[in-house]
Enzyme design. Structure first.
Site, PDB file in Angstrom:
ATOM      1  N   ARG A   1    -104.270  42.540  43.795  1.00 37.11           N
ATOM      2  CA  ARG A   1    -105.416  42.204  43.182  1.00 37.11           C
ATOM      3  C   ARG A   1    -105.403  43.142  41.891  1.00 37.11           C
ATOM      4  O   ARG A   1    -105.068  42.242  40.864  1.00 37.11           O
ATOM      5  CB  ARG A   1    -106.471  42.519  44.091  1.00 37.11           C
ATOM      6  N   GLU A   2    -105.851  44.333  41.988  1.00 37.67           N
ATOM      7  CA  GLU A   2    -105.718  45.260  40.884  1.00 37.67           C
ATOM      8  C   GLU A   2    -104.344  45.026  40.262  1.00 37.67           C
ATOM      9  O   GLU A   2    -104.197  44.741  38.819  1.00 37.67           O
ATOM     10  CB  GLU A   2    -105.975  46.569  41.314  1.00 37.67           C
TER      11      GLU A   2
ATOM     12  N   HIS B   1     -83.809  78.726  40.368  1.00 40.55           N
ATOM     13  CA  HIS B   1     -84.243  77.628  41.319  1.00 40.55           C
ATOM     14  C   HIS B   1     -82.965  77.240  42.366  1.00 40.55           C
ATOM     15  O   HIS B   1     -83.386  77.108  43.646  1.00 40.55           O
ATOM     16  CB  HIS B   1     -84.676  76.506  40.545  1.00 40.55           C
TER      17      HIS B   1
HETATM   18  C1  HCA Z   1    -112.309  45.537  37.632  1.00 38.54           C
HETATM   19  C2  HCA Z   1    -113.192  45.874  38.943  1.00 38.54           C
HETATM   20  C3  HCA Z   1    -112.475  46.817  39.820  1.00 38.54           C
HETATM   21  C4  HCA Z   1    -113.107  46.742  41.063  1.00 38.54           C
HETATM   22  C5  HCA Z   1    -113.181  47.836  42.115  1.00 38.54           C
HETATM   23  C6  HCA Z   1    -113.663  47.614  43.257  1.00 38.54           C
HETATM   24  C7  HCA Z   1    -112.972  48.145  38.998  1.00 38.54           C
HETATM   25  O1  HCA Z   1    -111.296  45.136  37.705  1.00 38.54           O
HETATM   26  O2  HCA Z   1    -112.991  46.019  36.695  1.00 38.54           O
HETATM   27  O3  HCA Z   1    -113.684  46.451  43.912  1.00 38.54           O
HETATM   28  O4  HCA Z   1    -113.749  48.758  44.065  1.00 38.54           O
HETATM   29  O5  HCA Z   1    -112.098  49.197  38.531  1.00 38.54           O
HETATM   30  O6  HCA Z   1    -114.334  48.481  39.111  1.00 38.54           O
HETATM   31  O7  HCA Z   1    -111.233  47.082  40.001  1.00 38.54           O
HETATM   32 CU    CU Z   2    -110.345  48.714  39.268  1.00 38.01          CU
END
Ligand code: HCA
Ligand code: CU
Length: 391
Positions: free
Chosen positions: A14-15, A291
């Site tokens: 996803r991300e 080291h």
């Molecule tokens: C984004 C959304 C998110 C969502 C995070 C979450 C963010 O792509 O901007 O669902 O907790 O970083 O806020 O990834």
């Molecule tokens: Cu995010």
């Protein structure tokens, strides 16, 4: 503290799909999902089915693989989105909406009471659907804490499973995250998830601070890939926790980390950074003589992570001007060359002399070692009785 009982929500699918170079085919997504499942992450988060027809097909396919990990999909906070998410057959829905004034004014345009109303509608529906429910506020670190608590308390009252804090722009410090999670821990019954971006290099420290303050779930992606320079990397979180106590991450198949990092790097066409946690090429390479000597006596002197637990080996670089005679002696032993300490010290001086002039390779050092060894034999022979000289 939830350190003994935390879960990873792995968001490479996803991300990670928001990383500039990412284009995953369905087969590749399935391969990644299986690998992460074998690694042992508790959740896999997928791109919303609302994004595109293929994203929807990918959700359905992965939700039906029968993996051990729970499959959750990300959605906006709308009835239409969450209905579509539930229809894919996922185990849970990760709902998100922006609460900072920046996002309220310039993104969805809703006020805090409107956000609460919307969330009540969305979770009212989800409650009847037998799915795990999570509600997260985007840009939490730049939101007014009073707004956050009002929204979180309202969704907690509905009985959702998890509330999420998102440091969307990577601005938070460990202390801020710790304080926010601690306060939230007092106010809600639900589990607490942390999602942190790495714009200012705090993503791992912030995730760790969240766990220390009572968070139960941490979002990661392999190599940290995500929007801009990404989020808490899976390997970095593992390194952080392992260094506290290896028992904390014993539930994961750590030997798969190298394959995960390498495969994702290949798929998104980046190199694994040289200084990456655990899998960076110099992560277990020791150089300076002091080291090297200590590492040879006992690796814990300069290593808090044991490479063998990740299927890796340490490397001692001896071909340079910072080298020491203990390291050179160790190399001679590796090569099976029985040299006296005074010879080794002499060789060490020669290595240093040479490396002041040009960069050396291990081969160069080996050549010097062999030459000195043969000279030593010659020297020994000439001192030996004539009857043994031909042996
Ligand atoms: C984004 C959304 C998110 C969502 C995070 C979450 C963010 O792509 O901007 O669902 O907790 O970083 O806020 O990834
Ligand atoms: Cu995010």
């Amino acid at each position: 503290m939830s350190l003994e009982n935390f879960s990873i929500i792995e968001s490479t699918l996803r991300e990670g799909e928001q990383f500039v170079n990412t284009f995953f085919t369905q087969d590749q997504k399935i391969e990644i999902a299986r690998l992460l499942d074998e690694f042992g992450v508790e959740y896999l988060e997928l791109t919303t089915p609302q994004a595109s027809p293929q994203s929807e097909r990918d959700c359905v396919a992965i939700a039906n693989l029968g993996l051990n990990a729970k499959i959750v999909t990300h959605t906006r906070c709308t009835l239409e989105d969450v209905k579509r998410a539930v229809d894919t057959g996922v185990d849970g829905v990760d709902v998100v909406i922006g609460t900072s004034s920046q996002l309220r004014n310039f993104s969805h345009g809703k006020s805090v009471p409107e956000i609460i109303e919307l969330a009540q509608e969305v979770f009212g529906y989800l409650k009847s659907q037998n799915v795990e429910m999570r509600f997260s506020t985007e840009d939490s670190l730049r939101s007014d804490p009073q707004d956050l608590y009002a929204v979180y308390e309202a969704v907690d009252a509905i009985g959702i499973n998890r509330v999420g804090i998102a440091d969307t722009v990577g601005i938070g410090t460990p202390m801020q995250v710790y304080n926010l999670v601690s306060e939230l821990r007092k106010r809600v019954k639900a589990d607490i998830e942390f999602h942190g971006h790495n714009d200012t290099g705090c993503a791992i420290a912030n995730a760790y601070a969240a766990l220390e303050a009572g968070a139960t779930h941490v979002d990661t992606s392999v190599l940290g890939i995500g929007e801009r320079n990404g989020i808490t990397p899976l390997g970095g979180l593992i390194a952080r926790l392992y260094a506290i106590n290896p028992v904390l991450v014993a539930k994961y198949n750590l030997l798969l980390l190298v394959e995960l990092d390498q495969r994702i790097a290949e798929l998104v066409q980046v190199d694994i950074p040289f200084n990456n946690y655990i899998t960076g090429f110099s992560a277990f390479t020791h150089k300076a003589g002091i080291h090297a000597k200590a590492i040879l006596n006992n690796p814990s002197t300069y290593e808090v992570l044991s490479p063998e637990d990740f299927g890796l080996t340490r490397y001692i670089n001896i071909a340079h001007r910072l080298t020491g005679w203990n390291a050179i002696k160790y190399r001679a032993e590796q090569l099976g060359l029985d040299l006296s300490d005074s010879h080794i010290k002499h060789i060490t001086k020669e290595v240093k002399r040479n490396s002041d002039e040009r960069p050396l390779t291990l081969d160069d050092v080996d050549t010097i070692l062999y030459r000195e060894y043969h000279q030593q034999i010659e020297g020994t022979k000439t001192n030996q009785p004539v009857s043994m000289a031909g042996d």
